[in-house]
Motif scaffolding. Structure first.
Motif, PDB file in Angstrom:
ATOM      1  N   CYS A 251       0.795  -1.294   0.017  1.00 15.99           N
ATOM      2  CA  CYS A 251      -0.144   0.145   0.088  1.00 15.99           C
ATOM      3  C   CYS A 251       1.006   1.157  -0.050  1.00 15.99           C
ATOM      4  CB  CYS A 251      -0.951  -0.133   1.249  1.00 15.99           C
ATOM      5  SG  CYS A 251      -2.240  -1.474   1.118  1.00 15.99           S
ATOM      6  N   ASP A 254       0.595   3.505   5.066  1.00 23.05           N
ATOM      7  CA  ASP A 254       0.270   2.902   6.258  1.00 23.05           C
ATOM      8  C   ASP A 254      -1.180   2.714   6.532  1.00 23.05           C
ATOM      9  OD1 ASP A 254       2.700   1.894   6.531  1.00 23.05           O
ATOM     10  OD2 ASP A 254       3.110   2.752   8.348  1.00 23.05           O
ATOM     11  N   ALA A 257      -2.988   0.729   4.178  1.00 22.58           N
ATOM     12  CA  ALA A 257      -2.870  -0.538   4.669  1.00 22.58           C
ATOM     13  C   ALA A 257      -3.583  -1.070   5.803  1.00 22.58           C
ATOM     14  CB  ALA A 257      -1.421  -0.954   4.732  1.00 22.58           C
ATOM     15  N   GLY A 283       2.938  -1.682   3.970  1.00 20.45           N
ATOM     16  CA  GLY A 283       2.575  -0.194   3.993  1.00 20.45           C
ATOM     17  C   GLY A 283       4.036   0.553   3.885  1.00 20.45           C
ATOM     18  N   THR A 299       6.472  -2.339   7.344  1.00 20.72           N
ATOM     19  CA  THR A 299       6.369  -1.021   6.673  1.00 20.72           C
ATOM     20  C   THR A 299       7.687  -0.286   6.629  1.00 20.72           C
ATOM     21  OG1 THR A 299       5.372   1.119   7.071  1.00 20.72           O
ATOM     22  CG2 THR A 299       6.030   0.007   8.963  1.00 20.72           C
TER      23      THR A 299
END
Length: 343
Positions: A251, A254, A257, A283, A299
């Motif tokens: 994504c 975040d 996501a 993310g 992430t």
């Protein structure tokens, strides 16, 4: 009778027995007056509980100690966190930060800059909307005041920019996802609010090409700052339709996501990298909530401290030299991969 109310510095100087210029000198720099005088002033401050009007003091100076800090939306924990760190760095350097939120409105961003004009700031730190910003208004402000942009870049605007190297950070994530499982699809908003989104899409395309993988981009309808809702509704729709060509989704940020994680839970899809998992979700940003999602979100961490400190130090450098740089300075910090259970 109640305690005498001191209304201004003139009245405080009179009751303390210290001249008005000396009192003013003390408030500008306590170390600039003799120790005995300083002790007398501080004793009077304690006795009369007087607090000078900092903004009025600033307005009476040719140059103020006000530093404007403008962010797109303080309701977004990313901006509240980086705004907090910028604010603390200003305070530590002896400046008075004025933190303003544009509440997701480019019009309010322009209004915030106009409001700061009346306060005669020493300089301003701006995290702009970017594409949605009133570029003429931002450039006009930068022509009149020292201006440093952070987070989102606008070319030829302000004297400097400080942010994250999206090309490096996205490539780091794509490399990890390709190495640890199926190559990622990319999920973003069709009309992103922040120019970083466009840089991340381009970085994804270039990284997938380097890894000899076929890129697949999926764009969600919707605009504004309701990222979680868009990620949940649009991401959920794509999951339900089995639209993603691999079991891995990167994504653009975040918050998208986090919305997709919610949608996956509602569809009874297990997220993670175990054999019993249906898909992986990752993310970008290391949102303050990302470690507490279920499962915790993999992430890219942006270096909040480095961005905040460099933005502040760059602005202070402009204030100290009192000269406009001939070349616009751009500083990009690398992202750091945070591996958690979602991917």
């Amino acid at each position: 009778m109640g305690q005498l109310k001191i209304r201004n510095m003139e009245e405080f100087a009179a009751v303390s027995g210290i001249s008005r210029p000396t009192v003013s000198k003390y408030f500008n720099d306590p170390e600039s007056v003799r120790a005995s005088t300083r002790k007398k002033i501080e004793s009077a401050l304690e006795k009369h509980d007087y607090h000078p009007n900092v903004f009025a003091m600033n307005q009476n100076r040719r140059k103020t100690k006000n530093i404007g800090v403008v962010v797109p939306n303080l309701a977004d924990p990313f901006f509240s966190e980086i705004g907090r760190r910028v604010e603390l760095a200003c305070i530590e350097a002896g400046y008075s930060p004025i933190l303003l939120s544009s509440h997701g409105s480019p019009t309010m961003e322009r209004d915030n800059l106009n409001s700061l004009r009346s306060l005669k700031p020493a300089g301003v730190l701006l995290a702009p909307f970017g594409r949605m910003s009133d570029k003429d208004a931002v450039q006009a402000f930068g022509a009149d005041f020292p201006l440093v942009l952070f987070d989102a870049n606008m070319s030829d605007t302000g004297q400097a920019f400080v942010g994250t190297n999206n090309a490096q950070s996205v490539d780091l994530m794509v490399e990890y996802l390709c190495r640890s499982g199926e190559p990622p699809c990319f999920f973003e908003m069709k009309s992103p609010s922040n120019p970083n989104a466009n840089k991340r899409r381009q970085a994804y395309l270039e990284s997938m090409e380097r890894h000899k993988q076929t890129p697949n981009i999926f764009q969600a309808d919707g605009e504004g700052w309701n990222f979680e809702e868009i990620g949940s509704v649009e991401g959920g729709r794509l999951l339900l339709e089995k639209a993603f060509s691999t079991n891995t989704v990167l994504c653009s940020n975040d918050r998208l996501a986090i919305g997709m994680l919610s949608a996956a839970y509602g569809l009874d899809l297990r997220v993670g990298h175990g054999a019993d998992c249906h898909l992986r979700i990752a993310g970008h940003d290391d949102h303050p909530f990302s470690r507490f999602t279920c499962p915790p979100l993999t992430t890219i961490a942006q270096d909040y401290n480095a961005i905040a400190n460099r933005a502040v130090s760059t602005l202070f450098g402009l204030l100290e030299t009192e000269e406009r740089p001939s070349d616009r300075e751009e500083t990009l910090f690398e992202g750091r991969l945070i591996m958690r259970d979602s991917a």
